[in-house]
Design a protein around this motif. Sequence first.
Motif, PDB file in Angstrom:
ATOM      1  N   ARG A 117      24.321 -18.232  24.891  1.00 21.28           N
ATOM      2  CA  ARG A 117      25.434 -19.068  25.360  1.00 21.28           C
ATOM      3  C   ARG A 117      25.758 -20.150  24.344  1.00 21.28           C
ATOM      4  NH1 ARG A 117      23.341 -22.698  29.278  1.00 21.28           N
ATOM      5  NH2 ARG A 117      22.760 -23.709  27.336  1.00 21.28           N
ATOM      6  N   ASP A 118      24.723 -20.793  23.832  1.00 24.22           N
ATOM      7  CA  ASP A 118      24.948 -21.866  22.860  1.00 24.22           C
ATOM      8  C   ASP A 118      25.576 -21.331  21.578  1.00 24.22           C
ATOM      9  OD1 ASP A 118      23.822 -23.534  24.735  1.00 24.22           O
ATOM     10  OD2 ASP A 118      21.872 -23.671  23.711  1.00 24.22           O
ATOM     11  N   HIS A 119      25.116 -20.169  21.153  1.00 21.46           N
ATOM     12  CA  HIS A 119      25.678 -19.552  19.949  1.00 21.46           C
ATOM     13  C   HIS A 119      27.151 -19.199  20.166  1.00 21.46           C
ATOM     14  CE1 HIS A 119      25.609 -17.439  16.134  1.00 21.46           C
ATOM     15  NE2 HIS A 119      26.108 -16.374  16.722  1.00 21.46           N
ATOM     16  N   LEU A 120      27.445 -18.612  21.329  1.00 20.77           N
ATOM     17  CA  LEU A 120      28.835 -18.280  21.640  1.00 20.77           C
ATOM     18  C   LEU A 120      29.703 -19.538  21.698  1.00 20.77           C
ATOM     19  CD1 LEU A 120      28.289 -15.554  24.388  1.00 20.77           C
ATOM     20  CD2 LEU A 120      29.245 -15.190  22.094  1.00 20.77           C
ATOM     21  N   ALA A 121      29.168 -20.597  22.262  1.00 19.88           N
ATOM     22  CA  ALA A 121      29.925 -21.856  22.344  1.00 19.88           C
ATOM     23  C   ALA A 121      30.229 -22.387  20.952  1.00 19.88           C
ATOM     24  CB  ALA A 121      29.141 -22.884  23.155  1.00 19.88           C
ATOM     25  N   GLU A 122      29.247 -22.315  20.059  1.00 19.41           N
ATOM     26  CA  GLU A 122      29.465 -22.784  18.690  1.00 19.41           C
ATOM     27  C   GLU A 122      30.504 -21.931  17.971  1.00 19.41           C
ATOM     28  OE1 GLU A 122      26.909 -23.756  14.632  1.00 19.41           O
ATOM     29  OE2 GLU A 122      25.843 -23.279  16.474  1.00 19.41           O
ATOM     30  N   LEU A 123      30.378 -20.605  18.127  1.00 19.50           N
ATOM     31  CA  LEU A 123      31.363 -19.717  17.504  1.00 19.50           C
ATOM     32  C   LEU A 123      32.765 -19.993  18.034  1.00 19.50           C
ATOM     33  CD1 LEU A 123      29.433 -16.318  17.584  1.00 19.50           C
ATOM     34  CD2 LEU A 123      30.029 -17.641  15.547  1.00 19.50           C
ATOM     35  N   ALA A 124      32.873 -20.150  19.346  1.00 16.02           N
ATOM     36  CA  ALA A 124      34.182 -20.407  19.956  1.00 16.02           C
ATOM     37  C   ALA A 124      34.761 -21.723  19.452  1.00 16.02           C
ATOM     38  CB  ALA A 124      34.053 -20.418  21.475  1.00 16.02           C
ATOM     39  N   ALA A 125      33.937 -22.759  19.376  1.00 15.98           N
ATOM     40  CA  ALA A 125      34.416 -24.061  18.903  1.00 15.98           C
ATOM     41  C   ALA A 125      34.911 -23.970  17.465  1.00 15.98           C
ATOM     42  CB  ALA A 125      33.298 -25.099  19.017  1.00 15.98           C
TER      43      ALA A 125
END
Length: 84
Positions: free
Chosen positions: A13-21
Amino acid sequence: MADTTIRVPADVRDHLAELAAERGTTIGQLVAALARPARTRAQIRASYEHDRDYIAAHLVPGLGDDDADRGLAVLADIKRRARG
């Protein structure tokens, strides 16, 4: 379209959030963009059958499954050789 929830480990989830940001989008939009081009086996098979039927009807009358399979094998060999 209704949203849904998927469960993933916190680090994912954190990785996806960083990628999305980094991309200026949301996790949901990122996941959709990643999933959209991926085809299911059924979609791949349907596409193969459609293309084979088109070729048989318009380009190579009498084209059979064996011919198409040999063509796929030749293409795979060309790709393998191109990679070295």
